[in-house]
Design a protein around this motif. Structure first.
Motif, PDB file in Angstrom:
ATOM      1  N   GLY A 131       0.829  -1.204   0.000  1.00 40.94           N
ATOM      2  CA  GLY A 131       0.000   0.000   0.000  1.00 40.94           C
ATOM      3  C   GLY A 131       0.862   1.252   0.000  1.00 40.94           C
ATOM      4  N   ALA A 132       0.320   2.326  -0.547  1.00 42.78           N
ATOM      5  CA  ALA A 132       1.067   3.592  -0.603  1.00 42.78           C
ATOM      6  C   ALA A 132       0.115   4.769  -0.394  1.00 42.78           C
ATOM      7  N   GLY A 133      -0.841   4.589   0.521  1.00 43.58           N
ATOM      8  CA  GLY A 133      -1.759   5.678   0.872  1.00 43.58           C
ATOM      9  C   GLY A 133      -1.167   6.499   2.007  1.00 43.58           C
ATOM     10  N   GLY A 134      -2.031   7.230   2.704  1.00 47.21           N
ATOM     11  CA  GLY A 134      -1.574   8.105   3.783  1.00 47.21           C
ATOM     12  C   GLY A 134      -0.871   7.340   4.891  1.00 47.21           C
ATOM     13  N   ALA A 135      -1.427   6.216   5.314  1.00 45.27           N
ATOM     14  CA  ALA A 135      -0.837   5.462   6.419  1.00 45.27           C
ATOM     15  C   ALA A 135       0.523   4.891   6.019  1.00 45.27           C
ATOM     16  N   ALA A 136       0.648   4.470   4.759  1.00 48.68           N
ATOM     17  CA  ALA A 136       1.910   3.871   4.292  1.00 48.68           C
ATOM     18  C   ALA A 136       3.067   4.867   4.372  1.00 48.68           C
ATOM     19  N   LEU A 154       5.058  -1.659  -2.212  1.00 47.97           N
ATOM     20  CA  LEU A 154       4.284  -2.202  -3.332  1.00 47.97           C
ATOM     21  C   LEU A 154       2.894  -1.604  -3.345  1.00 47.97           C
ATOM     22  N   ASN A 155       2.472  -1.116  -4.510  1.00 46.55           N
ATOM     23  CA  ASN A 155       1.135  -0.531  -4.579  1.00 46.55           C
ATOM     24  C   ASN A 155       0.515  -0.780  -5.948  1.00 46.55           C
ATOM     25  N   ARG A 156      -0.824  -0.883  -5.946  1.00 45.84           N
ATOM     26  CA  ARG A 156      -1.567  -1.014  -7.207  1.00 45.84           C
ATOM     27  C   ARG A 156      -1.230   0.171  -8.121  1.00 45.84           C
ATOM     28  N   THR A 157      -1.265   1.378  -7.570  1.00 49.85           N
ATOM     29  CA  THR A 157      -0.904   2.568  -8.344  1.00 49.85           C
ATOM     30  C   THR A 157       0.571   2.851  -8.074  1.00 49.85           C
ATOM     31  N   ILE A 158       1.423   2.406  -8.995  1.00 51.78           N
ATOM     32  CA  ILE A 158       2.871   2.449  -8.742  1.00 51.78           C
ATOM     33  C   ILE A 158       3.387   3.866  -8.492  1.00 51.78           C
ATOM     34  N   GLU A 159       2.761   4.858  -9.143  1.00 54.85           N
ATOM     35  CA  GLU A 159       3.263   6.243  -9.017  1.00 54.85           C
ATOM     36  C   GLU A 159       3.274   6.702  -7.545  1.00 54.85           C
ATOM     37  N   LYS A 160       2.266   6.269  -6.791  1.00 56.01           N
ATOM     38  CA  LYS A 160       2.203   6.692  -5.386  1.00 56.01           C
ATOM     39  C   LYS A 160       3.343   6.051  -4.584  1.00 56.01           C
ATOM     40  N   ALA A 161       3.655   4.795  -4.911  1.00 53.81           N
ATOM     41  CA  ALA A 161       4.770   4.112  -4.236  1.00 53.81           C
ATOM     42  C   ALA A 161       6.090   4.783  -4.624  1.00 53.81           C
ATOM     43  N   GLN A 201       0.944  -4.470   6.260  1.00 54.11           N
ATOM     44  CA  GLN A 201      -0.230  -4.451   5.401  1.00 54.11           C
ATOM     45  C   GLN A 201      -0.919  -3.101   5.626  1.00 54.11           C
ATOM     46  N   SER A 202      -0.682  -2.157   4.715  1.00 48.34           N
ATOM     47  CA  SER A 202      -1.273  -0.824   4.919  1.00 48.34           C
ATOM     48  C   SER A 202      -2.208  -0.432   3.772  1.00 48.34           C
ATOM     49  N   THR A 203      -2.789  -1.435   3.097  1.00 45.56           N
ATOM     50  CA  THR A 203      -3.901  -1.123   2.190  1.00 45.56           C
ATOM     51  C   THR A 203      -5.191  -1.202   3.016  1.00 45.56           C
ATOM     52  N   SER A 204      -6.296  -0.773   2.386  1.00 39.55           N
ATOM     53  CA  SER A 204      -7.581  -0.876   3.088  1.00 39.55           C
ATOM     54  C   SER A 204      -8.278  -2.207   2.786  1.00 39.55           C
ATOM     55  N   ILE A 205      -7.580  -3.116   2.104  1.00 39.97           N
ATOM     56  CA  ILE A 205      -8.193  -4.410   1.766  1.00 39.97           C
ATOM     57  C   ILE A 205      -8.253  -5.301   3.006  1.00 39.97           C
ATOM     58  N   ASP A 230      -0.695  -5.929  10.302  1.00 40.66           N
ATOM     59  CA  ASP A 230      -1.795  -5.336   9.551  1.00 40.66           C
ATOM     60  C   ASP A 230      -2.217  -4.073  10.281  1.00 40.66           C
ATOM     61  N   LEU A 231      -2.311  -2.957   9.584  1.00 37.98           N
ATOM     62  CA  LEU A 231      -2.727  -1.711  10.255  1.00 37.98           C
ATOM     63  C   LEU A 231      -4.211  -1.747  10.608  1.00 37.98           C
ATOM     64  N   ILE A 232      -4.941  -2.631   9.936  1.00 35.30           N
ATOM     65  CA  ILE A 232      -6.374  -2.760  10.213  1.00 35.30           C
ATOM     66  C   ILE A 232      -6.564  -3.429  11.588  1.00 35.30           C
ATOM     67  N   ASN A 253      -2.289  -6.945  14.722  1.00 35.55           N
ATOM     68  CA  ASN A 253      -3.181  -5.983  14.059  1.00 35.55           C
ATOM     69  C   ASN A 253      -2.799  -4.549  14.453  1.00 35.55           C
ATOM     70  N   GLY A 254      -3.615  -3.575  14.031  1.00 35.33           N
ATOM     71  CA  GLY A 254      -3.264  -2.166  14.232  1.00 35.33           C
ATOM     72  C   GLY A 254      -3.899  -1.535  15.455  1.00 35.33           C
ATOM     73  N   LEU A 255      -4.484  -2.363  16.354  1.00 35.39           N
ATOM     74  CA  LEU A 255      -5.179  -1.752  17.494  1.00 35.39           C
ATOM     75  C   LEU A 255      -4.218  -1.053  18.454  1.00 35.39           C
TER      76      LEU A 255
HETATM   77  P1  NDP Z   1      -5.711   5.393   1.812  1.00 26.03           P
HETATM   78  O1  NDP Z   1      -7.075   5.476   1.237  1.00 26.03           O
HETATM   79  O2  NDP Z   1      -4.834   6.602   1.822  1.00 26.03           O
HETATM   80  O3  NDP Z   1      -4.884   4.239   1.009  1.00 26.03           O
HETATM   81  C1  NDP Z   1      -5.507   3.014   0.672  1.00 26.03           C
HETATM   82  C2  NDP Z   1      -4.460   2.052   0.131  1.00 26.03           C
HETATM   83  O4  NDP Z   1      -5.129   0.802  -0.161  1.00 26.03           O
HETATM   84  C3  NDP Z   1      -3.807   2.512  -1.191  1.00 26.03           C
HETATM   85  O5  NDP Z   1      -2.495   2.041  -1.234  1.00 26.03           O
HETATM   86  C4  NDP Z   1      -4.684   1.809  -2.225  1.00 26.03           C
HETATM   87  O6  NDP Z   1      -4.037   1.579  -3.461  1.00 26.03           O
HETATM   88  C5  NDP Z   1      -4.905   0.469  -1.539  1.00 26.03           C
HETATM   89  N1  NDP Z   1      -6.093  -0.209  -2.074  1.00 26.03           N
HETATM   90  C6  NDP Z   1      -7.385   0.077  -1.808  1.00 26.03           C
HETATM   91  N2  NDP Z   1      -8.196  -0.771  -2.490  1.00 26.03           N
HETATM   92  C7  NDP Z   1      -7.382  -1.590  -3.215  1.00 26.03           C
HETATM   93  C8  NDP Z   1      -7.608  -2.675  -4.118  1.00 26.03           C
HETATM   94  N3  NDP Z   1      -8.828  -3.096  -4.401  1.00 26.03           N
HETATM   95  N4  NDP Z   1      -6.533  -3.294  -4.665  1.00 26.03           N
HETATM   96  C9  NDP Z   1      -5.272  -2.881  -4.372  1.00 26.03           C
HETATM   97  N5  NDP Z   1      -4.988  -1.862  -3.519  1.00 26.03           N
HETATM   98  C10 NDP Z   1      -6.029  -1.218  -2.940  1.00 26.03           C
HETATM   99  O7  NDP Z   1      -5.899   4.805   3.268  1.00 26.03           O
HETATM  100  P2  NDP Z   1      -4.907   4.955   4.530  1.00 26.03           P
HETATM  101  O8  NDP Z   1      -3.517   4.826   4.043  1.00 26.03           O
HETATM  102  O9  NDP Z   1      -5.300   6.128   5.321  1.00 26.03           O
HETATM  103  O10 NDP Z   1      -5.320   3.664   5.403  1.00 26.03           O
HETATM  104  C11 NDP Z   1      -4.971   2.356   4.996  1.00 26.03           C
HETATM  105  C12 NDP Z   1      -5.440   1.354   6.034  1.00 26.03           C
HETATM  106  O11 NDP Z   1      -4.747   1.564   7.252  1.00 26.03           O
HETATM  107  C13 NDP Z   1      -6.922   1.477   6.350  1.00 26.03           C
HETATM  108  O12 NDP Z   1      -7.469   0.186   6.387  1.00 26.03           O
HETATM  109  C14 NDP Z   1      -6.979   2.108   7.712  1.00 26.03           C
HETATM  110  O13 NDP Z   1      -8.077   1.615   8.448  1.00 26.03           O
HETATM  111  C15 NDP Z   1      -5.666   1.635   8.330  1.00 26.03           C
HETATM  112  N6  NDP Z   1      -5.154   2.610   9.314  1.00 26.03           N
HETATM  113  C16 NDP Z   1      -4.973   2.201  10.599  1.00 26.03           C
HETATM  114  C17 NDP Z   1      -4.500   3.070  11.549  1.00 26.03           C
HETATM  115  C18 NDP Z   1      -4.309   2.603  12.956  1.00 26.03           C
HETATM  116  O14 NDP Z   1      -4.171   3.440  13.864  1.00 26.03           O
HETATM  117  N7  NDP Z   1      -4.269   1.313  13.207  1.00 26.03           N
HETATM  118  C19 NDP Z   1      -4.173   4.479  11.219  1.00 26.03           C
HETATM  119  C20 NDP Z   1      -4.375   4.802   9.824  1.00 26.03           C
HETATM  120  C21 NDP Z   1      -4.860   3.893   8.922  1.00 26.03           C
HETATM  121  P3  NDP Z   1      -4.104   2.697  -4.629  1.00 26.03           P
HETATM  122  O15 NDP Z   1      -3.131   3.756  -4.222  1.00 26.03           O
HETATM  123  O16 NDP Z   1      -3.714   1.961  -5.854  1.00 26.03           O
HETATM  124  O17 NDP Z   1      -5.529   3.193  -4.662  1.00 26.03           O
END
Ligand code: NDP
Length: 292
Positions: A131-136, A154-161, A201-205, A230-232, A253-255
């Motif tokens: 994952g490469a979202g905000g948490a990553a 590693l991320n689905r959208t490579i540009e963000k990674a 594991q920092s995707t939302s999957i 897993d951050l979830i 887990n992420g608790l």
């Molecule tokens: P973002 O929305 O910023 O990022 C989501 C990530 O998941 C991206 O990398 C995205 O890839 C990937 N993703 C989503 N759907 C798919 C899919 N179908 N296939 C492949 N990749 C996918 O979310 P955050 O980074 O803010 O949060 C990520 C997770 O971390 C969440 O589940 C959140 O609950 C958890 N979290 C836990 C915290 C804690 O305190 N424990 C704190 C913050 C977050 P792409 O870029 O390609 O879209």
């Protein structure tokens, strides 16, 4: 705790805020520690964010959290930003100073304390971030800061990674981080190295209600994992964690990340240090609340 003339206010700026567990964390802490503070969620739209921060300061609010979608934009309203938060590009905690608020990223600090509580070391380790979202971004900074030897993001959208890898390699002045497409994880399994990976594991999957979803379902991948984080935290045991455990790896887990980001924010606001005994009481309340 009775609200009186000495009560200080803490709060959360976010949109939405209805599902937040932060009031539970902070009001429990005030209760246990006998500190006269109340934590309230403030549903704040992005158009009014700068005014909200200014207003909070004028109202003598001691500290604030920022959550989705304000973690980046709020940085423009602060008088100072901690080095880690600046490198991550996100602030989730505002600490009152004489002239305004200073921003911190206690998500990163909280994850770091979670790893310490489980005895997971990153120094000289090979790490994979999924994952490469905000948490990553917070995970990436922490891995670099803790001296990981190699970090693959590693991320689905490579540009963000790629952006995260470039930012972190630039900030730390070493080429530790490599960006890859999520689907190319097989390349890492071919590496002829005995050391297994620490995997974040920092995707939302896999987030409830999609409890059976998992970012990578190939069992060979999990054979190369030593620890999976897993951050979830909802569900409490994700499919990713189950696959790690089935392959003999440790999984968390992420608790505790959620718990410690709150504990550290509260420590910063009050300039105190909170014991593990107190942290454990708050953890039990969080657990109870996500199981209800
Ligand atoms: P973002 O929305 O910023 O990022 C989501 C990530 O998941 C991206 O990398 C995205 O890839 C990937 N993703 C989503 N759907 C798919 C899919 N179908 N296939 C492949 N990749 C996918 O979310 P955050 O980074 O803010 O949060 C990520 C997770 O971390 C969440 O589940 C959140 O609950 C958890 N979290 C836990 C915290 C804690 O305190 N424990 C704190 C913050 C977050 P792409 O870029 O390609 O879209």
């Amino acid at each position: 705790m009775e609200i009186n003339g000495k009560t200080r206010l803490l709060g959360l700026l976010g949109d939405p805020v209805q599902h937040t567990l932060s009031p539970l964390i902070h009001n429990t802490l005030s209760d246990i520690l006998g500190i006269n503070e109340v934590y309230v969620p403030f549903h704040t739209h992005k158009e009014g964010l700068a005014d909200a921060v200014k207003g909070a300061f004028e109202l003598n609010i001691l500290g604030m959290n920022a959550t989705v979608p304000h973690k980046n934009e709020i940085m423009a309203s602060l008088v100072d930003i901690d080095e880690g938060a600046a490198a991550i590009g996100a602030v989730n905690t505002l600490v009152r100073t004489a002239n305004g608020y200073k921003g911190y990223n206690t998500d990163m600090m909280g994850l770091s304390r979670e790893l310490e509580s489980y005895g997971v070391e990153l120094d000289s380790k090979r790490v994979i971030i999924l994952g490469a979202g905000g948490a990553a971004r917070a995970v990436a900074y922490m891995c670099m800061n803790k001296g990981a030897d190699k970090v693959y993001i590693l991320n689905r959208t490579i540009e963000k990674a790629q952006t995260i890898a470039e930012d972190m390699n630039g900030h730390f002045g070493r080429e530790t981080m490599t960006a890859m497409r999520l689907g190319d994880y097989g390349q890492l399994l071919q590496e002829n190295v005995d050391d297994k990976f620490v995997v974040f594991q920092s995707t939302s999957i896999g987030l409830a209600p999609n409890n059976e979803a998992v970012v990578i379902d190939n069992p060979h991948f999990y054979d190369r994992v030593s620890v999976g984080i897993d951050l979830i935290y909802n569900p409490f045991e994700t499919k990713f964690m189950k696959l790690c455990r089935q392959a003999g790896a440790l999984a968390y887990n992420g608790l505790r990340m959620l718990l410690y980001q709150g504990i550290i924010a509260y420590e910063l606001w009050n300039d105190i240090s909170i014991s593990e005994d107190v942290a454990d009481i708050v953890y039990d309340r969080l657990l109870q609340s996500i199981r209800e």
